[in-house]
Design a protein around this motif. Structure first.
Motif, PDB file in Angstrom:
ATOM      1  N   SER A  43       0.804  -1.216   0.000  1.00 34.14           N
ATOM      2  CA  SER A  43       0.000   0.000   0.000  1.00 34.14           C
ATOM      3  C   SER A  43       0.841   1.273   0.000  1.00 34.14           C
ATOM      4  N   ASP A  44       2.151   1.154  -0.208  1.00 36.83           N
ATOM      5  CA  ASP A  44       3.000   2.340  -0.286  1.00 36.83           C
ATOM      6  C   ASP A  44       2.491   3.265  -1.382  1.00 36.83           C
ATOM      7  N   LEU A  45       2.349   4.553  -1.040  1.00 34.18           N
ATOM      8  CA  LEU A  45       1.873   5.549  -1.995  1.00 34.18           C
ATOM      9  C   LEU A  45       3.017   6.522  -2.284  1.00 34.18           C
ATOM     10  N   ALA A  46       3.430   6.598  -3.545  1.00 34.46           N
ATOM     11  CA  ALA A  46       4.505   7.501  -3.945  1.00 34.46           C
ATOM     12  C   ALA A  46       3.900   8.814  -4.420  1.00 34.46           C
ATOM     13  N   VAL A  47       4.391   9.929  -3.889  1.00 38.15           N
ATOM     14  CA  VAL A  47       3.881  11.258  -4.252  1.00 38.15           C
ATOM     15  C   VAL A  47       5.068  12.199  -4.483  1.00 38.15           C
ATOM     16  N   LEU A  48       4.815  13.272  -5.229  1.00 34.79           N
ATOM     17  CA  LEU A  48       5.877  14.255  -5.417  1.00 34.79           C
ATOM     18  C   LEU A  48       6.130  15.044  -4.145  1.00 34.79           C
ATOM     19  N   THR A  49       5.045  15.428  -3.459  1.00 30.03           N
ATOM     20  CA  THR A  49       5.216  16.210  -2.239  1.00 30.03           C
ATOM     21  C   THR A  49       4.296  15.700  -1.140  1.00 30.03           C
ATOM     22  N   ASP A  50       4.846  15.600   0.065  1.00 29.93           N
ATOM     23  CA  ASP A  50       4.142  15.000   1.202  1.00 29.93           C
ATOM     24  C   ASP A  50       4.097  15.984   2.387  1.00 29.93           C
ATOM     25  N   PRO A  51       3.376  17.100   2.255  1.00 33.48           N
ATOM     26  CA  PRO A  51       3.309  18.038   3.377  1.00 33.48           C
ATOM     27  C   PRO A  51       2.545  17.486   4.572  1.00 33.48           C
ATOM     28  N   GLY A  52       1.737  16.444   4.349  1.00 29.52           N
ATOM     29  CA  GLY A  52       0.994  15.841   5.451  1.00 29.52           C
ATOM     30  C   GLY A  52       1.810  14.895   6.310  1.00 29.52           C
TER      31      GLY A  52
END
Length: 371
Positions: free
Chosen positions: A192-201
Motif C-alpha cells: 500500500s506504499d503511496l509515492a507522491v511528489l510532495t508529502d506536506p501531510g
C-alpha cells in the motif's frame, strides 16, 4: 503469490483519455452520454446531506484567461523543481521494487505524475514500465477489477501506487484499507506504499519533498489530466465486471494542456544527475501525521463538524476553490510566493483569506458548512 479469484478474466479497457497509450492506459469505463454534471450548490448540498461525491460529477470549472496565464507561469517557474521531485521518487521506487514494477496512478491527479515517472525511468534508466491509471474513492475503496486486470497481465510484477501529493492522508488511509480488503478477498498481498511528489501531510514513505509547493497540474482539472473527469461509482452505471467510470471530455480538446504539462517537465530530465538522485540519503522519512494534527486544531477552533470539510495543502485548496463552496482560506504566511494562484482564485470568488501561523501546509481550504 497466487491470486485467488473465481472470476473470469476482466475484459480489456476501451481507449480513454487524451494521453498516448505509450504514456498510460486508463482502466476506466467511459460514461459519456449516461451521466450529467451537477451544479456546484446542488452537489454540495447532496454531499453534506449524506450523498457520496463519487455518485455525481461537478461541472468542470472554466478558468479565466488570467488564471491560465498563472498556470503557464507556474509551469515555467516550477518545471525543474517538479522534474527533480519526479526523479527522486522514480529512483526510490526503483530502489525499493526493482525493474519488475507496474506504475499504478490514482485517477485523476496521480495520472500526470505517473506519466512523468514512467518517462523518467525510460529516459534515464532505459526501463519501459507498464503504467495504468485506476480509480480510488474515499469511503468506497479502490477499483478491484482494475487491480485484477493488472495482476492478470503482469503476474510477476510488483504494483506501485502513485498520486500527486498528500493532504490530510485520507487517500493514504483508503488505499491501506483497500489493500487489506483485497488480501482478505483474493489472498494476494499488495504493497500500500503511496509515492507522491510532495508529502506536506507527513503520511507516506515515498516522496520527492515535504515542501508544500505548487505542482502546476493542481491548478486545473480534466484539461491537465488527459481530459478525464473525477471517477464515478454508482450501481446503476457500473456493473460487476466493469471498471469504475469517468467522463472523457473530448469537447475540451482545444483547452487541453495535458501534453504540454508532461512534455515541459520531461524536458528537464536531461539536466538531472540520475546517480546523484539515486544516492540521496533518505532523511526525515518518519510518518508523523503532523498535518492531520494541525487540522484537528483547526477543526476545534472553527467548530467544523466534519474534518472532511477541511482540505489542506496547495493542491487540495486549489480544488476547493475550483469545485466546492469555500467558506475561507487559511494560509501560513500571506507573502509565501507559492500562494499566488490561491490568492487570485480567492479574490476572484470573493472568499476571505486568514493567516493561521505555524500551519504545516502553505494553506488550507475550508468548505462552507450547509445547514
Amino acid at each position: 503469490m497466487t491470486l485467488r479469484t473465481p472470476r473470469r478474466p476482466i475484459p480489456d479497457p476501451l481507449p480513454m483519455g487524451s494521453y498516448s497509450p505509450e504514456d498510460v492506459i486508463f482502466l476506466l469505463k467511459n460514461l459519456n452520454g449516461v451521466i450529467r454534471e451537477t451544479d456546484l450548490k446542488t452537489r454540495e448540498s447532496l454531499i453534506q446531506s449524506g450523498g457520496h461525491y463519487s455518485e455525481m460529477l461537478p461541472i468542470e470549472y472554466q478558468p479565466s484567461a488570467e488564471y491560465l496565464r498563472l498556470f503557464h507561469q507556474s509551469l515555467q517557474e516550477n518545471a525543474n523543481k517538479v522534474a527533480e521531485a519526479a526523479g527522486i521518487v522514480s529512483e526510490q521506487i526503483l530502489r525499493r521494487n526493482g525493474s519488475r514494477t507496474v506504475l499504478v496512478s490514482l485517477a485523476r491527479a496521480g495520472t500526470p505524475i505517473g506519466v512523468l515517472l514512467k518517462r523518467y525511468l525510460l529516459e534515464k534508466r532505459g526501463l519501459n514500465l507498464p503504467h495504468y491509471s485506476i480509480s480510488i474513492i474515499r469511503g468506497k475503496g479502490m477499483d478491484e477489477n482494475a487491480i485484477l486486470y493488472i495482476l492478470q497481465h503482469h503476474p510477476e510484477y510488483k504494483l506501485q501506487f502513485i498520486d500527486g501529493w498528500t493532504g490530510k492522508g485520507a487517500i493514504t488511509m483508503t488505499l491501506r484499507d483497500a489493500c487489506l480488503k483485497f488480501q482478505a478477498t483474493y489472498g494476494y498481498e499488495l504493497d500500500s506504499d503511496l509515492a507522491v511528489l510532495t508529502d506536506p501531510g507527513h503520511c507516506v514513505n515515498t516522496f520527492g519533498t515535504r515542501e508544500d509547493f505548487l505542482i502546476p497540474s493542481a491548478c486545473l482539472n480534466s484539461t491537465v489530466s488527459g481530459l478525464i473527469s473525477r471517477t464515478v461509482l454508482r450501481k446503476d452505471l457500473i456493473g460487476e465486471q466493469d471498471f469504475h467510470g469517468a467522463r472523457y471530455y473530448q469537447e475540451l480538446e482545444a483547452e487541453n494542456v495535458s501534453g504540454l504539462f508532461v512534455d515541459t517537465i520531461s524536458a528537464q530530465f536531461k539536466n538531472l544527475d540520475r546517480e546523484h538522485l539515486a544516492n540521496l540519503p533518505l532523511k526525515n522519512t518518519e510518518i508523523t501525521w503532523k498535518g492531520l494534527k494541525d487540522l484537528e486544531e483547526i477543526q476545534k477552533k472553527y467548530q467544523v463538524r466534519d474534518i472532511n470539510l477541511l482540505k489542506p495543502g496547495l493542491g487540495e485548496t486549489t480544488r476547493v476553490l475550483l469545485r466546492r463552496l469555500p467558506e475561507r482560506i487559511l494560509v501560513n504566511e500571506p507573502d509565501n510566493p507559492n500562494l499566488k494562484h490561491i490568492l487570485l482564485l480567492a479574490k476572484d470568488r470573493g472568499v476571505p483569506v486568514e493567516v493561521f501561523p505555524e500551519l504545516t501546509y502553505a494553506c488550507c481550504g475550508m468548505i462552507k458548512q450547509l445547514s
